[in-house]
Design an enzyme around this catalytic site. Structure first.
Site, mmCIF file in Angstrom:
data_model
loop_
_atom_site.group_PDB
_atom_site.id
_atom_site.type_symbol
_atom_site.label_atom_id
_atom_site.label_comp_id
_atom_site.label_asym_id
_atom_site.label_seq_id
_atom_site.Cartn_x
_atom_site.Cartn_y
_atom_site.Cartn_z
ATOM 1 N N THR A 1 -34.088 -11.030 -48.157
ATOM 2 C CA THR A 1 -35.644 -10.956 -49.030
ATOM 3 C C THR A 1 -36.651 -11.386 -48.593
ATOM 4 O OG1 THR A 1 -36.125 -11.601 -51.164
ATOM 5 C CG2 THR A 1 -34.322 -12.538 -50.725
ATOM 6 N N HIS B 1 -19.679 -21.047 -50.131
ATOM 7 C CA HIS B 1 -18.520 -21.803 -49.878
ATOM 8 C C HIS B 1 -17.636 -21.991 -49.755
ATOM 9 C CE1 HIS B 1 -18.558 -25.464 -47.748
ATOM 10 N NE2 HIS B 1 -19.675 -26.900 -48.688
#
Length: 401
Positions: A320, A372
């Protein structure tokens, strides 16, 4: 001969849609392939066109109604002519009171949203019907200049109803579009179901900018007008980095990790209706010119609302670019089930230490948000450093080193 006008066949991931805008009214003549109605789904706006020349006979699903896949929304009369009453005499001026005004559903909705009095808008549709385009093109100054004496009298009394006294606190309540609701759901899903973390770095854009300045004219001439931008470099760099760090290109499916042996890179595109992410499939096999050409094509189609479901399905990694709007730094949100998203930002001249001297360099902050649960901090940081190294030495993209 009557023909049923049906909603498109929605993919399995889309349960239903809603009628956004009827471009034609009952009794209005339509030519083949002319847009009849827009149907908004959770992902895209689908356009239904006329199957032949004829007349729209009956609207079964008005604006705002929910429709299912292949459901009949209207009846169409092939080969019929428009009803005589639909056309006003060419020499007869349209003088109607506000109660008698003919307003299309799409135009009425827009009038309400903008707080415009219908009597102040001149209808250019058949029979003096006020169309959506009339409302879009309406300006108070133009209306005052073009309106006849009878309309001017009505417009003169209208301001009392639309003018807001000084200090008045105005509120407007507008229903969320299906696309905006879906975007909101996806963003909440990403923040609630992933262990999202963002790491940052900065990249010196001077080598890429110099290369682009040197070859942009030759590139455009050699590739039929396709312009050399920055996004192509970042897509190629991301593909190379994804090969080195497979976990960044993977996704979580239940208790399984799915490692993708290909790089389908989504490129976020901002539209008036919201953010959409068309996908560059097998981006690792695409040339720089093909990437730039495809991104431009997606951008134009997104602006016109012409992206298909297939264009936005899938994707293993997303890029993006908030820098085009002036963003200096941000933390992009994941696009589930992907495990990472790269955020590009504004290129800004900053003083940098180069060989013990302060030099002004065009710098860009990069942000990598990642899940994560699957991607360790070490891999995320090294992935971002790999992109930085490739962009600061573009020859390595070609050599894949």
């Amino acid at each position: 001969m009557s023909i049923e006008i049906k909603a498109p066949t929605f993919p399995e991931s889309v349960a239903d849609g809603s009628i956004a805008t009827w471009h034609k009214q009952v009794g209005e003549a339509v030519t083949r392939d002319e847009p009849l109605v827009d149907i908004e789904t959770d992902k895209v706006v689908l356009e239904v066109v006329a199957p032949a020349d004829g007349v729209l006979k009956e609207i079964l699903k008005p604006e705002g109604d929910t429709v299912l896949s292949d459901e009949v929304v209207a009846l169409f009369e092939e080969g019929a002519a428009a009803a005589p009453s639909a056309a006003a005499p060419a020499d007869a001026p349209v003088e109607q009171s506000s109660q008698d005004l003919k307003v299309s559903p799409a135009a009425r909705k827009m009038l309400e949203e903008k707080g415009i009095d219908a009597a102040a808008v001149t209808g250019t549709g058949k029979g003096g019907v006020i169309t959506k385009e009339d409302v879009v093109n309406y300006t108070p100054a133009a209306a005052a200049k073009a309106a006849p004496a009878a309309t001017a009298a009505v417009a003169k009394a209208a301001p009392a109803a639309v003018e807001v006294p000084a200090g008045e606190r105005v509120e407007k309540r507008v229903a969320m579009t299906r696309l905006r609701k879906r975007i909101a759901e996806r963003l909440l899903e990403a923040t609630h179901t992933t262990a999202m973390l963002t790491t940052f770095n900065e990249v010196n854009m001077k080598p890429v900018m110099d290369l682009r300045s040197q070859y942009k004219d030759l590139f455009e001439k050699s590739h039929n007008g396709t312009r050399l931008g920055f996004m192509g470099f970042f897509v190629k760099a991301a593909c190379e980095a994804l090969k080195r760090f497979p976990a960044v290109n993977a996704s979580i499916d239940g208790d399984d990790v799915v490692y993708h042996g290909y790089q389908d890179v989504g490129v976020a595109v901002s539209t008036e209706k919201g953010l959409v992410v068309p996908v560059l499939r097998d981006a690792e096999n695409m040339s720089m010119a093909k990437i730039e050409e495809k991104i431009r094509e997606y951008g134009l189609r997104a602006k016109d609302g012409k992206l298909s479901m297939e264009d936005m399905t899938g994707g293993t990694f997303t890029i993006t670019n908030g820098g085009v709007f002036g963003s200096l730094l941000s933390t992009p949100i994941l696009n589930p089930p992907q495990t990472a998203i790269l955020g590009m930002h504004k290129i800004q001249d900053r003083p940098m230490a180069v060989n013990g001297e302060v030099v002004i360099q065009p710098m860009m902050y990069l942000a990598l948000s990642y899940d994560h649960r699957l991607v360790d901090g070490k891999d995320a940081v090294q992935f971002l450093v790999a992109i930085k190294d490739l962009i600061e030495d573009p020859a390595r993209i070609l050599l894949e080193v």
